[in-house]
Structures are given as structure tokens and as C-alpha cells.
Design an enzyme around this catalytic site. Structure first.
Site, short mmCIF file in Angstrom:
data_model
loop_
_atom_site.label_atom_id
_atom_site.label_comp_id
_atom_site.label_asym_id
_atom_site.label_seq_id
_atom_site.Cartn_x
_atom_site.Cartn_y
_atom_site.Cartn_z
N CYS A 1 9.41 1.31 -2.97
CA CYS A 1 8.46 1.18 -4.08
C CYS A 1 7.72 2.49 -4.32
O CYS A 1 6.95 2.94 -3.48
CB CYS A 1 7.49 0.04 -3.73
SG CYS A 1 6.01 -0.04 -4.75
N CYS B 1 3.92 2.28 -4.22
CA CYS B 1 3.49 2.06 -2.82
C CYS B 1 3.43 3.39 -2.08
O CYS B 1 2.45 3.67 -1.37
CB CYS B 1 4.46 1.13 -2.09
SG CYS B 1 4.58 -0.53 -2.77
#
Length: 145
Positions: free
Chosen positions: A69, A72
Site C-alpha cells: 500500500c 501506508c
């Protein structure tokens, strides 16, 4: 007499009793003798997550994330900075939703990154999306009890 708190060790996950007045004095685990607070996020698997939520008397700030991600990974340094500011009054942890898919499903994580704050064994706040360190700290402190 100072209030006694249960603090789960980030290393061996043993529950320790620590006087509230001693939180800022770098307490160590009675079992493994490692510091109870490192100023860094702690990686937790499902069993350790459940123990920290159920047994710790301080709020638990969780970053549900995954290595693939982009947002993230972008938020990771900010989360690291937030940990240094929030501990020892808030335990800061990360849960990899790829490794803990059943936990992600149980917690109803629909997008990542998602921050969730737990206090007294219950989720008290949730925020999806990447945030900067100052916003993470402000958000966590505003919801911590």
C-alpha cells in the site's frame, strides 16, 4: 498511593503492573527486562493484538496497513514520529493486514491505512487514510481517555 496500571510488554507480551507515576521513568518488563516503551511502533500479530487490547490500561493506537500500500508506506515515517510523541501514555502499534487477514476481517477494515484507537478493551475511534505526524498525535490525544 499512585494508581497501578497494567502494561503489556511489546517484546514478550507479559502483562506488567506499573505505577502511573512511573510511566515516564522508562519502566522495564519484569519478565524479559526489555523497556516497556521504545518510542517506536510495535508490530503485532493477531494473538498479541488481542492481548494488548484486552489487558493494557493505556490506550492502544493501531495502524492497520499492508506492505504493498503506497499511502501506508508514505505514512510510516509520520506514524514513527507520532509513536515517539505519544508513548508512554498511548501504546502505538502496527498490524499488517496481509499477515493478519482474519484480524482485518474481524475488525472490519475496509481500506488501508486505517488508524483505530482502543481504550478499556473497546474501539473508541477510527480514521481511514494517511495522515501526518502532527495530525496523528492530535487525533489520538483528542480521542484517548
Amino acid at each position: 498511593m499512585a494508581e497501578s496500571l497494567h502494561i503489556v510488554c511489546p517484546h514478550c507480551h507479559t502483562t506488567n503492573r506499573v505505577r502511573a507515576d512511573d510511566l515516564a521513568k522508562a519502566p522495564a518488563c519484569g519478565q524479559c527486562h526489555q523497556p516497556l516503551f521504545t518510542g517506536h511502533p510495535v508490530e503485532l500479530d493477531e494473538a498479541a493484538f488481542d492481548k494488548h487490547v484486552a489487558r493494557s490500561h493505556i490506550p492502544l493506537l493501531v495502524d492497520f496497513w499492508a506492505p504493498w500500500c503506497g499511502p501506508c508506506r508514505m505514512m510510516a515515517p509520520a506514524f514513527e514520529q507520532a509513536a515517539a510523541q505519544l508513548e508512554p501514555h498511548v501504546r502505538v502499534v502496527k498490524v499488517n493486514t496481509d499477515e493478519g487477514q482474519s484480524l482485518g476481517a474481524r475488525m472490519n477494515i475496509r481500506s488501508i491505512p486505517t488508524l483505530a484507537l482502543f481504550a478499556n478493551g473497546k474501539e473508541v475511534a477510527r480514521q481511514a487514510g494517511a495522515m501526518g505526524a502532527a495530525d496523528i498525535v492530535r487525533w489520538a490525544r483528542s480521542h484517548a481517555r
